[in-house]
Design a protein around this motif. Structure first.
Motif, PDB file in Angstrom:
ATOM      1  N   CYS A 128      -5.622   4.815   8.955  1.00  0.00           N
ATOM      2  CA  CYS A 128      -5.175   5.557  10.137  1.00  0.00           C
ATOM      3  C   CYS A 128      -4.182   6.660   9.761  1.00  0.00           C
ATOM      4  O   CYS A 128      -3.789   7.443  10.617  1.00  0.00           O
ATOM      5  N   GLY A 129      -3.767   6.716   8.488  1.00  0.00           N
ATOM      6  CA  GLY A 129      -2.875   7.767   8.032  1.00  0.00           C
ATOM      7  C   GLY A 129      -1.414   7.362   7.970  1.00  0.00           C
ATOM      8  O   GLY A 129      -0.574   8.166   7.581  1.00  0.00           O
ATOM      9  N   GLN A 130      -1.114   6.139   8.355  1.00  0.00           N
ATOM     10  CA  GLN A 130       0.266   5.677   8.365  1.00  0.00           C
ATOM     11  C   GLN A 130       0.659   5.070   7.028  1.00  0.00           C
ATOM     12  O   GLN A 130      -0.141   4.439   6.355  1.00  0.00           O
ATOM     13  N   TRP A 131       1.927   5.259   6.654  1.00  0.00           N
ATOM     14  CA  TRP A 131       2.500   4.645   5.457  1.00  0.00           C
ATOM     15  C   TRP A 131       3.298   3.434   5.883  1.00  0.00           C
ATOM     16  O   TRP A 131       3.997   3.472   6.897  1.00  0.00           O
TER      17      TRP A 131
ATOM     18  N   VAL B 259       6.001  -6.183   7.739  1.00  0.00           N
ATOM     19  CA  VAL B 259       5.348  -4.873   7.597  1.00  0.00           C
ATOM     20  C   VAL B 259       6.070  -3.910   8.527  1.00  0.00           C
ATOM     21  O   VAL B 259       6.211  -4.177   9.714  1.00  0.00           O
ATOM     22  N   GLU B 260       6.539  -2.810   7.970  1.00  0.00           N
ATOM     23  CA  GLU B 260       7.273  -1.810   8.763  1.00  0.00           C
ATOM     24  C   GLU B 260       6.670  -0.431   8.505  1.00  0.00           C
ATOM     25  O   GLU B 260       6.273  -0.141   7.376  1.00  0.00           O
ATOM     26  N   PRO B 261       6.631   0.407   9.510  1.00  0.00           N
ATOM     27  CA  PRO B 261       6.168   1.782   9.273  1.00  0.00           C
ATOM     28  C   PRO B 261       7.218   2.560   8.487  1.00  0.00           C
ATOM     29  O   PRO B 261       8.406   2.314   8.639  1.00  0.00           O
ATOM     30  N   LEU B 262       6.790   3.470   7.644  1.00  0.00           N
ATOM     31  CA  LEU B 262       7.732   4.330   6.910  1.00  0.00           C
ATOM     32  C   LEU B 262       7.912   5.636   7.647  1.00  0.00           C
ATOM     33  O   LEU B 262       7.056   6.127   8.316  1.00  0.00           O
TER      34      LEU B 262
ATOM     35  N   MET C  48      -8.397 -11.879  -0.788  1.00  0.00           N
ATOM     36  CA  MET C  48      -8.420 -10.825   0.211  1.00  0.00           C
ATOM     37  C   MET C  48      -7.225 -11.003   1.146  1.00  0.00           C
ATOM     38  O   MET C  48      -6.967 -12.097   1.615  1.00  0.00           O
ATOM     39  N   LEU C  49      -6.540  -9.927   1.421  1.00  0.00           N
ATOM     40  CA  LEU C  49      -5.391  -9.962   2.313  1.00  0.00           C
ATOM     41  C   LEU C  49      -5.775  -9.450   3.690  1.00  0.00           C
ATOM     42  O   LEU C  49      -6.629  -8.569   3.821  1.00  0.00           O
ATOM     43  N   LEU C  50      -5.123 -10.016   4.705  1.00  0.00           N
ATOM     44  CA  LEU C  50      -5.215  -9.496   6.062  1.00  0.00           C
ATOM     45  C   LEU C  50      -3.866  -8.866   6.350  1.00  0.00           C
ATOM     46  O   LEU C  50      -2.857  -9.560   6.467  1.00  0.00           O
ATOM     47  N   ILE C  51      -3.827  -7.544   6.418  1.00  0.00           N
ATOM     48  CA  ILE C  51      -2.564  -6.819   6.539  1.00  0.00           C
ATOM     49  C   ILE C  51      -2.398  -6.338   7.974  1.00  0.00           C
ATOM     50  O   ILE C  51      -3.278  -5.653   8.510  1.00  0.00           O
ATOM     51  N   PRO C  52      -1.261  -6.696   8.611  1.00  0.00           N
ATOM     52  CA  PRO C  52      -1.031  -6.248   9.994  1.00  0.00           C
ATOM     53  C   PRO C  52      -0.460  -4.839  10.029  1.00  0.00           C
ATOM     54  O   PRO C  52       0.734  -4.626   9.835  1.00  0.00           O
ATOM     55  N   CYS C  53      -1.295  -3.864  10.292  1.00  0.00           N
ATOM     56  CA  CYS C  53      -0.822  -2.486  10.446  1.00  0.00           C
ATOM     57  C   CYS C  53      -0.054  -2.404  11.770  1.00  0.00           C
ATOM     58  O   CYS C  53      -0.560  -2.848  12.797  1.00  0.00           O
ATOM     59  N   PRO C  54       1.163  -1.871  11.792  1.00  0.00           N
ATOM     60  CA  PRO C  54       1.937  -1.780  13.036  1.00  0.00           C
ATOM     61  C   PRO C  54       1.261  -0.910  14.091  1.00  0.00           C
ATOM     62  O   PRO C  54       1.563  -1.019  15.269  1.00  0.00           O
TER      63      PRO C  54
ATOM     64  N   PHE D  39      -6.780  -0.438   3.208  1.00  0.00           N
ATOM     65  CA  PHE D  39      -5.465   0.018   2.769  1.00  0.00           C
ATOM     66  C   PHE D  39      -5.519   0.493   1.325  1.00  0.00           C
ATOM     67  O   PHE D  39      -6.375   0.078   0.557  1.00  0.00           O
ATOM     68  N   ALA D  40      -4.579   1.332   0.984  1.00  0.00           N
ATOM     69  CA  ALA D  40      -4.407   1.759  -0.403  1.00  0.00           C
ATOM     70  C   ALA D  40      -3.003   1.361  -0.858  1.00  0.00           C
ATOM     71  O   ALA D  40      -2.021   1.709  -0.196  1.00  0.00           O
ATOM     72  N   TYR D  41      -2.945   0.611  -1.944  1.00  0.00           N
ATOM     73  CA  TYR D  41      -1.668   0.226  -2.522  1.00  0.00           C
ATOM     74  C   TYR D  41      -1.109   1.421  -3.274  1.00  0.00           C
ATOM     75  O   TYR D  41      -1.827   2.066  -4.050  1.00  0.00           O
ATOM     76  N   GLU D  42       0.145   1.739  -3.030  1.00  0.00           N
ATOM     77  CA  GLU D  42       0.746   2.888  -3.713  1.00  0.00           C
ATOM     78  C   GLU D  42       1.648   2.450  -4.868  1.00  0.00           C
ATOM     79  O   GLU D  42       1.452   2.858  -5.995  1.00  0.00           O
ATOM     80  N   ARG D  43       2.657   1.625  -4.584  1.00  0.00           N
ATOM     81  CA  ARG D  43       3.555   1.146  -5.632  1.00  0.00           C
ATOM     82  C   ARG D  43       4.587   0.196  -5.040  1.00  0.00           C
ATOM     83  O   ARG D  43       4.732   0.105  -3.830  1.00  0.00           O
ATOM     84  N   THR D  44       5.328  -0.463  -5.945  1.00  0.00           N
ATOM     85  CA  THR D  44       6.453  -1.261  -5.487  1.00  0.00           C
ATOM     86  C   THR D  44       7.646  -0.328  -5.338  1.00  0.00           C
ATOM     87  O   THR D  44       7.753   0.681  -6.045  1.00  0.00           O
ATOM     88  N   LEU D  45       8.543  -0.658  -4.429  1.00  0.00           N
ATOM     89  CA  LEU D  45       9.700   0.208  -4.211  1.00  0.00           C
ATOM     90  C   LEU D  45      10.622   0.222  -5.419  1.00  0.00           C
ATOM     91  O   LEU D  45      11.318   1.201  -5.657  1.00  0.00           O
ATOM     92  N   ASP D  46      10.643  -0.868  -6.217  1.00  0.00           N
ATOM     93  CA  ASP D  46      11.533  -0.868  -7.381  1.00  0.00           C
ATOM     94  C   ASP D  46      10.997   0.011  -8.512  1.00  0.00           C
ATOM     95  O   ASP D  46      11.677   0.208  -9.507  1.00  0.00           O
TER      96      ASP D  46
END
Ligand SMILES: [Zn+2]
Length: 79
Positions: free
Chosen positions: A58-61, A76-79, A1-7, A17-24
């Motif tokens: 919260c709706g943020q990417w 972790v950075e907001p998109l 389990m990950l603890l992800i710091p949402c900005p 959270f929902a994982y979307e994809r890797t940037l590559d």
């Protein structure tokens, strides 16, 4: 389990959270379809850091930098 710091919300459980994809894996399918298919399905599974796109309830990417072996989150950075 990950603890992800949402900005925007602070540290939250991975289940929010929902994982979307890797940037590559972001390729333009309309430029060269054969090259895009090759890029998607024959990528190297290298050690090191990965840049991923996640979304939070919260709706943020977010752009998340994560170690592929330990899963440690270094940025972790907001998109
Ligand atoms: Zn959030």
């Amino acid at each position: 389990m990950l603890l992800i710091p949402c900005p925007h919300c602070g540290p939250r459980n991975q289940e929010e959270f929902a994982y979307e994809r890797t940037l590559d894996s972001v390729v333009r399918l309309d430029d060269a379809p054969d090259a895009a298919v090759t890029a998607l399905y024959t990528r190297a599974n290298l050690r090191g850091t990965d840049h991923e796109i996640w979304s939070h309830l919260c709706g943020q990417w977010l752009r998340l930098t994560r170690d592929r072996m330990s899963h440690a989150i270094s940025a972790v950075e907001p998109l």
